[in-house]
Design a protein around this motif. Structure first.
Motif, PDB file in Angstrom:
ATOM      1  N   MET B  79       0.813  -1.147  -0.001  1.00  0.00           N
ATOM      2  CA  MET B  79      -0.042   0.037  -0.148  1.00  0.00           C
ATOM      3  C   MET B  79       0.943   1.221  -0.018  1.00  0.00           C
ATOM      4  N   PHE B  81       0.585   5.139   1.114  1.00  0.00           N
ATOM      5  CA  PHE B  81      -0.367   5.906   1.810  1.00  0.00           C
ATOM      6  C   PHE B  81      -0.319   7.471   1.321  1.00  0.00           C
ATOM      7  N   GLN B  82      -1.429   8.243   1.572  1.00  0.00           N
ATOM      8  CA  GLN B  82      -1.692   9.505   1.193  1.00  0.00           C
ATOM      9  C   GLN B  82      -0.397  10.344   1.832  1.00  0.00           C
ATOM     10  N   SER B  83      -0.182  10.110   3.152  1.00  0.00           N
ATOM     11  CA  SER B  83       0.916  10.998   3.918  1.00  0.00           C
ATOM     12  C   SER B  83       2.473  10.343   3.523  1.00  0.00           C
ATOM     13  N   ALA B  85       3.523   7.892   4.774  1.00  0.00           N
ATOM     14  CA  ALA B  85       4.007   7.057   5.921  1.00  0.00           C
ATOM     15  C   ALA B  85       5.270   6.394   5.632  1.00  0.00           C
ATOM     16  N   LEU B  86       6.384   7.360   5.336  1.00  0.00           N
ATOM     17  CA  LEU B  86       7.725   6.749   5.360  1.00  0.00           C
ATOM     18  C   LEU B  86       8.087   6.918   6.877  1.00  0.00           C
ATOM     19  N   TYR B  87       9.271   5.951   6.859  1.00  0.00           N
ATOM     20  CA  TYR B  87       9.828   5.849   8.617  1.00  0.00           C
ATOM     21  C   TYR B  87      10.766   7.060   8.646  1.00  0.00           C
ATOM     22  N   PRO B  88      10.831   7.908   9.255  1.00  0.00           N
ATOM     23  CA  PRO B  88      11.308   9.334   9.364  1.00  0.00           C
ATOM     24  C   PRO B  88      12.860   9.192   9.647  1.00  0.00           C
ATOM     25  N   HIS B  89      12.960   8.233  10.583  1.00  0.00           N
ATOM     26  CA  HIS B  89      14.666   7.863  11.248  1.00  0.00           C
ATOM     27  C   HIS B  89      15.291   7.038  10.488  1.00  0.00           C
ATOM     28  N   MET B  90      14.733   6.400   9.275  1.00  0.00           N
ATOM     29  CA  MET B  90      15.463   5.540   8.579  1.00  0.00           C
ATOM     30  C   MET B  90      15.962   6.213   7.176  1.00  0.00           C
ATOM     31  N   PHE B  98      12.994  -2.052   4.275  1.00  0.00           N
ATOM     32  CA  PHE B  98      12.237  -2.734   5.300  1.00  0.00           C
ATOM     33  C   PHE B  98      11.177  -3.757   5.227  1.00  0.00           C
ATOM     34  N   PRO B  99      10.779  -3.811   4.361  1.00  0.00           N
ATOM     35  CA  PRO B  99       9.695  -5.091   4.006  1.00  0.00           C
ATOM     36  C   PRO B  99      10.610  -6.303   3.737  1.00  0.00           C
ATOM     37  N   ARG B 130      17.632  10.948   4.518  1.00  0.00           N
ATOM     38  CA  ARG B 130      16.338  10.651   5.239  1.00  0.00           C
ATOM     39  C   ARG B 130      15.142  11.421   4.399  1.00  0.00           C
ATOM     40  N   ARG B 146       9.133   1.127  -1.723  1.00  0.00           N
ATOM     41  CA  ARG B 146       8.879   0.735  -0.625  1.00  0.00           C
ATOM     42  C   ARG B 146       7.800  -0.685  -1.009  1.00  0.00           C
TER      43      ARG B 146
END
Ligand SMILES: Nc1ncnc2c1ncn2[C@@H]1O[C@H](COP(=O)(O)OP(=O)(O)OP(=O)(O)O)[C@@H](O)[C@H]1O
Ligand SMILES: [Mg+2]
Lengths: 289, 334
Positions: B79, B81-83, B85-90, B98-99, B130, B146
């Motif tokens: 999926m 996402f609209q935002s 939804a990235l992982y900000p600290h990676m 990640f997956p 980042r 991702r």
């Protein structure tokens, strides 16, 4: 709009506040520094007040109570930080779950923070830890065990428990707001990416909380270095629970050795500043990221 | 493979039925767009397919296996996402990996897939940054990266372009379409923008209040909207609707005519009116024409060269071959 004129007007208007703050800080600091280089024993007028150079400083650190006090301080600060951070994260995670009576539960969790240190120490000492009438003693007796004299047998642990109880709400509150600011879509994305709950906790929630945890660490360390009431009310510094702050208090008020106590005070100032600088750097790095 | 079928799927939040029972068949390799006004349940439907929400009743079958009770990770869907939804600290690299890390793929395979995705998405130079140091479009691409490294059965997009500016949106739209052509993987794409729906979709699903109003190819929906809602929703600017005597002449309760199917003339025509507001787009000009015959101004498309002033008298003639007729219930009369 910062013209020359308005800037000097601003300075003029800030002057009273700045002067007051400077005075507030500088007068005690200068007096402490002043006394730390002198012999001053108010109860023994026959000993003359003289300059003694660094004698007080040397005597403070070479006294047999110094290192045990440093160790006790570190154990208490470290223990309380560990407990409040771990339990704080767990409590914040739990409080973040939707549940019935959420508002009331949150107020209850925050409540200990509003109890004065002296009062909470007294409560713990008399209601929970008292070997005769305490709640724990009753439980132990009911189980057929001998009551424990918490404050003398496990004085450091007892103080850590009391202080943790006082500071846990603070940690929980800050961590809870941090958890609530976590974007739910990140957790959902991680879920879709195949992350189990422990993985989501380690890779998403903990990193998100790291800044809040650093802030808790910083603020608590600075306050915990100076805890006093809890020790004064419970063990009076006996049974190995004498911290640096308490040692300074004893030097000044119990031994009435103002010079020696002041030297200890200067050490405490230096120590607090080292910790603050160290932690500010961590926070600064965190804020940059 | 990426065949998804919903049968009798319904969703209730407490007492509120957001999605009444519906059936939907999505074929392998299709680009399906869910479109509809805000709050109609597009995201909810997508989240039901993803497994982020539990269905209240009904069945979701993915590639022949019943996935209704499967956790999201097991459905082999990715999926965006609209935002984002990235992982900000990676770093970007770790975000994309990640997956794969969660799937415990070996390191060499992870690196290979990440660099492949980065190359496809033009992210190679940004792998060590980042997400906070990327532009909106780059973040969007990381989110897509991702998703593609997992080689999922289907991609789910929830309004992925709505945070981008207009120019970038057109660019990303093309990139996603191209990605679909290349990967040939099923994609489900949610948007409230009918232009995105028309330009990208193989199949459009028009939703209103959780109900599927029509399913079909973009041109099917454009040419033969099943009801007034679809007719008004698909096409830009909106179709004009006329009621009353004009409609009765054609034996309908309401007639619809698109702005591009009206001929404009200064001498003669079926409807006489005066020019109101005009919108000059350069290539085309849209005139809003007022008349006693219409309840609302009728929009007409004209060539960009046509120059008419406010208040000018003109005649409109609908191209009857493209006239849409609707009955009293708003359903199409064929
Ligand atoms: N968790 C929830 N609890 C209760 N109602 C919800 C919940 N999530 C969504 N809804 C309701 O379901 C309806 C559909 O929401 P949904 O988010 O699917 O709309 P949408 O079509 O994606 O709209 P938008 O285009 O604005 O994103 C809305 O009326 C919304 O209020
Ligand atoms: Mg939505």
């Amino acid at each position: 709009m910062a013209t020359q004129h308005s800037r000097s007007a601003a300075r003029l208007m800030m002057a009273p506040a700045v002067t007051l703050l400077l005075g507030w800080m500088l007068v005690p600091l200068v007096m402490t520094l002043f006394f730390s280089f002198r012999t001053y024993l108010p109860l023994r007028p026959e000993v003359a007040q003289t300059w003694v150079g660094f004698d007080n400083y040397v005597r403070f650190v070479t006294s047999s109570s110094f290192w045990p006090a440093v160790v006790a301080t570190l154990i208490i600060v470290g223990g309380v930080l560990l407990i409040t951070l771990i339990l704080g994260v767990i409590l914040a995670l739990l409080l973040d779950q939707p549940m019935w009576g959420q508002g009331a539960v949150r107020v209850l969790v925050i409540a200990p923070f509003f109890v004065m240190p002296t009062v909470s120490a007294l409560l713990w000492k008399n209601m929970f830890m008292d070997p005769v009438n305490g709640f724990f003693a009753h439980i132990l007796r009911a189980l057929g065990l001998a009551p424990i004299e918490f404050l003398s047998q496990h004085s450091l642990t007892s103080i850590i428990v009391i202080v943790s109880w006082e500071w846990l709400p603070f940690a929980t509150l800050i961590l809870l707001t941090a958890i609530q600011s976590l974007d739910q879509e990140q957790l959902e994305a991680a879920e879709m990416d195949g992350a189990s709950w422990p993985s989501r906790f380690i890779y998403i929630i903990l990193p998100h909380l790291s800044r809040a945890m650093t802030v808790v660490l910083l603020i608590q360390t600075i306050f915990l270095l100076g805890i006093f009431a809890e020790i004064f009310v419970t063990t009076q510094g006996s049974f190995g629970s004498k911290t640096l702050t308490y040692l300074i208090y004893q030097r000044v008020l119990e031994s009435q050795n103002v010079g020696l106590g002041s030297a200890g005070g200067v050490y405490a100032i230096i120590l607090a500043n080292i910790v603050a600088m160290f932690l500010m750097r961590i926070v600064g790095k965190n804020l940059d990221a | 493979m990426g065949q998804i079928s919903l049968s009798n799927v319904a969703k209730r939040f407490g007492e509120v039925e957001v999605i009444p029972p519906l059936d939907l068949q999505i074929n392998d390799g299709e680009f399906v767009v869910f479109v509809g006004p805000s709050g109609c349940g597009k995201s909810t439907l997508l989240r039901l397919i993803a497994g982020l929400e539990d269905v209240s009743s009904g069945e979701i079958v993915i590639d022949g296996t019943n996935a209704t009770e499967m956790p999201p990770a097991k459905r082999r869907l990715a999926m965006v996402f609209q935002s984002y939804a990235l992982y900000p600290h990676m770093s970007v690299r770790n975000n994309i990996a990640f997956p794969l890390r969660m799937a415990k793929l070996d390191k060499a395979e992870q690196d290979r897939r990440v660099s492949d995705a980065a190359r496809v998405l033009n992210l190679t130079d940004y792998l060590d940054r980042r997400p906070g140091q990327l532009s909106g479009g780059q973040r969007q691409r990381v989110a897509i990266g991702r998703a593609i490294v997992r080689e999922p059965a289907a991609f789910l997009f929830d309004e992925p372009l709505s945070n981008l500016d207009a120019a970038l949106r057109v660019g990303m739209r093309l990139e996603i379409s191209e990605l679909h052509k290349r990967l040939k993987t099923t994609m489900i794409y949610v948007t409230h923008d009918q232009v995105e729906a028309m330009t990208m979709a193989d199949k459009i699903v028009v939703l209103r209040a959780g109900v599927i109003e029509q399913v079909g190819s973009p041109l099917e929906l454009y040419r033969t909207p099943r009801n007034l809602f679809v007719a008004g929703f698909i096409g830009s600017p909106k179709m004009n609707f006329l009621k009353g005597d004009e409609a009765k002449k054609h034996g309908a309760d309401t007639i619809g005519i698109r702005p591009e199917h009206i001929v404009l003339s200064q001498e003669k025509g079926d409807w006489k009116g005066t020019v109101g507001v005009s919108e000059h787009l350069g290539s085309d000009t849209f005139f809003h024409v007022n008349s006693d015959l219409f309840d609302e101004p009728v929009t007409v498309r004209a060539d960009g060269e046509v120059d008419l002033h406010y208040g000018a008298e003109i005649y409109l003639s609908p191209n009857t071959a493209h006239l849409h007729k609707f009955d009293a219930k708003g359903l199409r009369i064929s």
